[in-house]
Design a protein around this motif. Structure first.
Motif, short mmCIF file in Angstrom:
data_model
loop_
_atom_site.label_atom_id
_atom_site.label_comp_id
_atom_site.label_asym_id
_atom_site.label_seq_id
_atom_site.Cartn_x
_atom_site.Cartn_y
_atom_site.Cartn_z
N ILE A 143 73.99 -69.50 43.71
CA ILE A 143 73.70 -68.12 44.12
C ILE A 143 73.37 -67.27 42.91
O ILE A 143 72.39 -66.50 42.90
CB ILE A 143 74.90 -67.53 44.89
CG1 ILE A 143 75.14 -68.33 46.18
CG2 ILE A 143 74.66 -66.06 45.21
CD1 ILE A 143 76.38 -67.91 46.93
N GLY A 144 74.17 -67.40 41.85
CA GLY A 144 73.94 -66.62 40.64
C GLY A 144 72.60 -66.96 39.99
O GLY A 144 71.89 -66.07 39.51
N GLY A 145 72.24 -68.25 39.99
CA GLY A 145 70.97 -68.65 39.41
C GLY A 145 69.79 -68.03 40.14
O GLY A 145 68.83 -67.56 39.51
N LEU A 146 69.84 -68.02 41.47
CA LEU A 146 68.76 -67.44 42.25
C LEU A 146 68.66 -65.94 42.03
O LEU A 146 67.57 -65.38 41.87
CB LEU A 146 68.99 -67.75 43.74
CG LEU A 146 67.86 -67.39 44.70
CD1 LEU A 146 66.57 -68.12 44.33
CD2 LEU A 146 68.26 -67.71 46.13
N VAL A 147 69.82 -65.28 41.96
CA VAL A 147 69.84 -63.83 41.74
C VAL A 147 69.30 -63.48 40.36
O VAL A 147 68.50 -62.55 40.20
CB VAL A 147 71.27 -63.28 41.92
CG1 VAL A 147 71.35 -61.83 41.45
CG2 VAL A 147 71.71 -63.39 43.37
N VAL A 148 69.72 -64.24 39.34
CA VAL A 148 69.25 -63.98 37.98
C VAL A 148 67.75 -64.19 37.87
O VAL A 148 67.03 -63.40 37.25
CB VAL A 148 70.00 -64.90 36.98
CG1 VAL A 148 69.33 -64.84 35.60
CG2 VAL A 148 71.45 -64.48 36.86
N ALA A 149 67.25 -65.27 38.49
CA ALA A 149 65.82 -65.57 38.41
C ALA A 149 64.98 -64.47 39.07
O ALA A 149 64.04 -63.95 38.46
CB ALA A 149 65.54 -66.92 39.08
N LEU A 150 65.34 -64.11 40.30
CA LEU A 150 64.58 -63.07 40.99
C LEU A 150 64.77 -61.72 40.34
O LEU A 150 63.82 -60.94 40.21
CB LEU A 150 65.01 -63.02 42.47
CG LEU A 150 64.68 -64.26 43.31
CD1 LEU A 150 65.21 -64.09 44.72
CD2 LEU A 150 63.19 -64.53 43.32
N GLY A 151 66.02 -61.43 39.93
CA GLY A 151 66.30 -60.16 39.27
C GLY A 151 65.51 -60.00 37.98
O GLY A 151 65.00 -58.92 37.68
#
Length: 248
Positions: A6-14
């Protein structure tokens, strides 16, 4: 819940959205429904064309494991194997039936049933290895849809870019329509490359990692049951089981 996924997806999109804003751009300029439809529908169609429907459905269902993977306690499993070996040594194989009924894992239940039935150690190991091999093959066939999507989406993105440029060329005499066509062209490429490298391929690799862990767990169970059937010392069986999860 797997917070790293979840954190990886948020960091990438963010990072992408924040970078767009810091460069003075607007989020709306990279939110193009038409471009997304071209890339998503095109990729979906290509994956469906190469995949059997049952494998596709199973592959989609595996997505849940990326964010909420199955939880297995290795220490508890090793302890269970130690208990099974002790019970079988002291009280006999028939007394393992209670442990078989208490287990919710089909693979463990199958192994204990074979053990209770008195099958030879070599045959028991052979059957469990075949079971694991079939399971691994089925899972790999299902999770291939994510790897395939990661391969197709950049090309579909380029296709979307070409379609956008065709639209631009058809409306050179109408400047009001040029901006929309150019936006679709470039954003389609972003969606194609972005979906492949920020979602499809990472999901594929995460599922491969989870599958490797599950196969290792099954191999450990099969090895433990093989040791019990062979009459190995419970301490030896436990030491061998612990070696499957030893980290350097």
């Amino acid at each position: 819940m797997d917070w790293s996924s979840i954190g990886g997806l948020v960091v990438a999109l963010g990072g992408i959205f924040l970078g767009q804003v810091l460069e003075g751009g607007h989020l709306g300029s990279i939110l193009q429904p038409t471009a997304f439809l071209i890339v998503f529908a095109g990729t979906l169609g290509a994956v469906l064309l190469q995949t059997r429907l049952d494998n596709f459905i199973r592959g989609v269902q595996l997505l849940a494991h990326v964010f909420s993977p199955p939880v297995h306690s290795h220490s508890q499993l090793i302890e269970n194997i130690s208990v099974w070996s002790t019970v079988s040594r002291r009280e006999g194989l028939l007394h393992l039936e209670e442990h078989m009924n208490d287990s919710s894992d089909p693979f463990i239940k199958k192994g204990l049933r074979l053990l209770i039935d008195g099958i030879t150690p070599a045959k028991l190991k052979e059957i469990l290895d075949i079971d694991t091999g079939v399971y691994e093959t089925q899972q790999r066939q299902a999770m291939k849809i994510w790897e395939a999507a990661g391969g197709y989406s950049p090309t579909i993105g380029i296709l979307g870019a070409v379609l956008g440029l065709i639209h631009v060329m058809e409306n050179l005499s109408d400047p009001a329509k040029l901006g929309g066509g150019i936006a679709v062209a470039f954003v389609a490429t972003i969606y194609g490359v972005g979906l492949a490298n920020l979602f499809f391929l990472p999901v594929s690799n995460k599922l491969k990692e989870l599958l490797a862990a599950e196969v290792n767990r099954r191999d450990m169970v099969a090895d433990g049951l093989f040791g019990i059937a062979s009459g190995d010392n419970p301490r030896v069986i436990q030491e061998r089981a612990e070696s499957y999860f030893t980290t350097s």
